[in-house]
Design a protein around this motif. Structure first.
Motif, PDB file in Angstrom:
ATOM      1  N   ASN A 217      -5.060  12.589   1.081  1.00 16.81           N
ATOM      2  CA  ASN A 217      -6.468  12.750   0.701  1.00 16.81           C
ATOM      3  C   ASN A 217      -7.070  14.033   1.242  1.00 16.81           C
ATOM      4  OD1 ASN A 217      -6.808  10.269  -0.802  1.00 16.81           O
ATOM      5  ND2 ASN A 217      -6.735   9.186   1.167  1.00 16.81           N
TER       6      ASN A 217
ATOM      7  N   ARG B 260       2.924   4.021  -3.522  1.00 16.27           N
ATOM      8  CA  ARG B 260       2.813   5.471  -3.671  1.00 16.27           C
ATOM      9  C   ARG B 260       4.026   6.086  -4.356  1.00 16.27           C
ATOM     10  NH1 ARG B 260      -0.255   7.023   2.094  1.00 16.27           N
ATOM     11  NH2 ARG B 260      -1.838   5.379   1.856  1.00 16.27           N
TER      12      ARG B 260
ATOM     13  N   ASP C 106       2.671  13.559  -0.501  1.00 15.47           N
ATOM     14  CA  ASP C 106       1.532  12.701  -0.174  1.00 15.47           C
ATOM     15  C   ASP C 106       0.456  13.634   0.385  1.00 15.47           C
ATOM     16  OD1 ASP C 106      -0.369  10.982   0.798  1.00 15.47           O
ATOM     17  OD2 ASP C 106       1.027   9.746   1.957  1.00 15.47           O
TER      18      ASP C 106
ATOM     19  N   TYR D 276      -3.864   5.789  -5.844  1.00 18.18           N
ATOM     20  CA  TYR D 276      -3.771   6.759  -4.753  1.00 18.18           C
ATOM     21  C   TYR D 276      -3.115   8.011  -5.303  1.00 18.18           C
ATOM     22  CZ  TYR D 276      -2.556   8.717  -0.157  1.00 18.18           C
ATOM     23  OH  TYR D 276      -2.439   9.533   0.947  1.00 18.18           O
TER      24      TYR D 276
ATOM     25  N   HIS E 210      -2.682   1.288  -6.570  1.00 20.22           N
ATOM     26  CA  HIS E 210      -3.892   1.518  -5.779  1.00 20.22           C
ATOM     27  C   HIS E 210      -4.627   2.796  -6.159  1.00 20.22           C
ATOM     28  CE1 HIS E 210      -2.610  -1.783  -3.205  1.00 20.22           C
ATOM     29  NE2 HIS E 210      -1.407  -1.224  -3.155  1.00 20.22           N
TER      30      HIS E 210
ATOM     31  N   GLU F 131       0.816  -1.210   0.000  1.00 17.82           N
ATOM     32  CA  GLU F 131       0.000   0.000   0.000  1.00 17.82           C
ATOM     33  C   GLU F 131       0.851   1.261   0.000  1.00 17.82           C
ATOM     34  OE1 GLU F 131      -3.241   2.303   2.891  1.00 17.82           O
ATOM     35  OE2 GLU F 131      -2.952   0.123   3.084  1.00 17.82           O
TER      36      GLU F 131
END
Length: 231
Positions: free
Chosen positions: A185, A128, A182, A156, A154, A124
């Motif tokens: 979200n 990234r 990052d 992302y 994923h 996961e």
């Protein structure tokens, strides 16, 4: 005496001409240096996986993770991707933070390694660092605030923003770098975790590779630590 004087004059004139020519050549060379400034690290003859393997002692931890994750070797060696390369030191920092938290927890937990961390969790966060498509710094030109790109595994969203400095009067003619973030979200940049590249635009047969600094904490901070240490 008169002949000697003429001889001295011509020697001095010749020396002056040579000095002027050397000065002009030097200026031209300096101007060419700035005009032809290379901001990329060039091309590697091989795929992205082979590039990592060609740097012994630098990306061993990254290679270990790649071998642990199903389908990852094939993706790194053959996929059309952008790869942010993470050094051994970055993984060491993450493991130090994880294991310190495990030691301090009540009850304490046994330490983990890259070989024992749950592979789904590792996938996961490792995913990234792998972006869809070959995204060089040219992909970011004109996007003052950067662009969001989905990760391959994923989907992302990670963010890339171009930073370019000036050089000797040439606007944006200096070195390029990418701020890799990052976004967690979140639309609020204060929640983002960022890292600046040290080298960009390494072109391999299948990928564009950007290098992250040794001080980067793999996983972009506390989310990775919490998930690894989840009881």
């Amino acid at each position: 005496m008169k002949q000697k004087g003429f001889k001295t004059f011509y020697i001095a004139l010749f020396a002056t001409i040579i000095m002027v020519l050397l000065f002009v050549a030097g200026c031209t060379k300096a101007d060419d240096t700035y005009r032809n400034y290379k901001t990329t690290a060039g091309t590697y003859s091989g795929n992205a996986l082979q590039y990592l393997q060609s740097q012994p002692g630098v990306y061993d931890s990254m290679l270990l993770v790649i071998t642990r994750l199903k389908g990852m070797p094939e993706l790194i060696s053959g996929g059309s991707i952008t790869l942010f390369a993470v050094s051994n030191r970055s993984f060491s920092l993450a493991l130090q933070n994880i294991n310190q938290a495990r030691k301090d927890s009540l009850p304490s937990m046994a330490p983990v390694t890259l070989s024992t961390i749950d592979s789904a969790t590792l996938d996961e966060f490792f995913g990234r660092y792998i972006i869809e498509g070959r995204q060089s710094t040219d992909s970011l030109v004109g996007y003052t605030d950067g662009r969001l790109f989905p990760s391959v595994r994923h989907q992302y969203n990670m963010q890339m923003q171009l930073v370019q400095t000036n050089a000797s009067g040439f606007l944006e003619g200096g070195p390029k770098s990418i701020i890799f973030s990052d976004p967690k979200n979140s639309v609020f940049t204060r929640n983002w975790v960022r890292v600046n590249t040290i080298t960009v635009d390494i072109k391999t047969e299948n990928a564009i590779v950007h290098l992250l600094p040794p001080g980067h904490d793999f996983g972009f901070g506390t989310d990775f630590i919490r998930l690894v240490n989840k009881r």
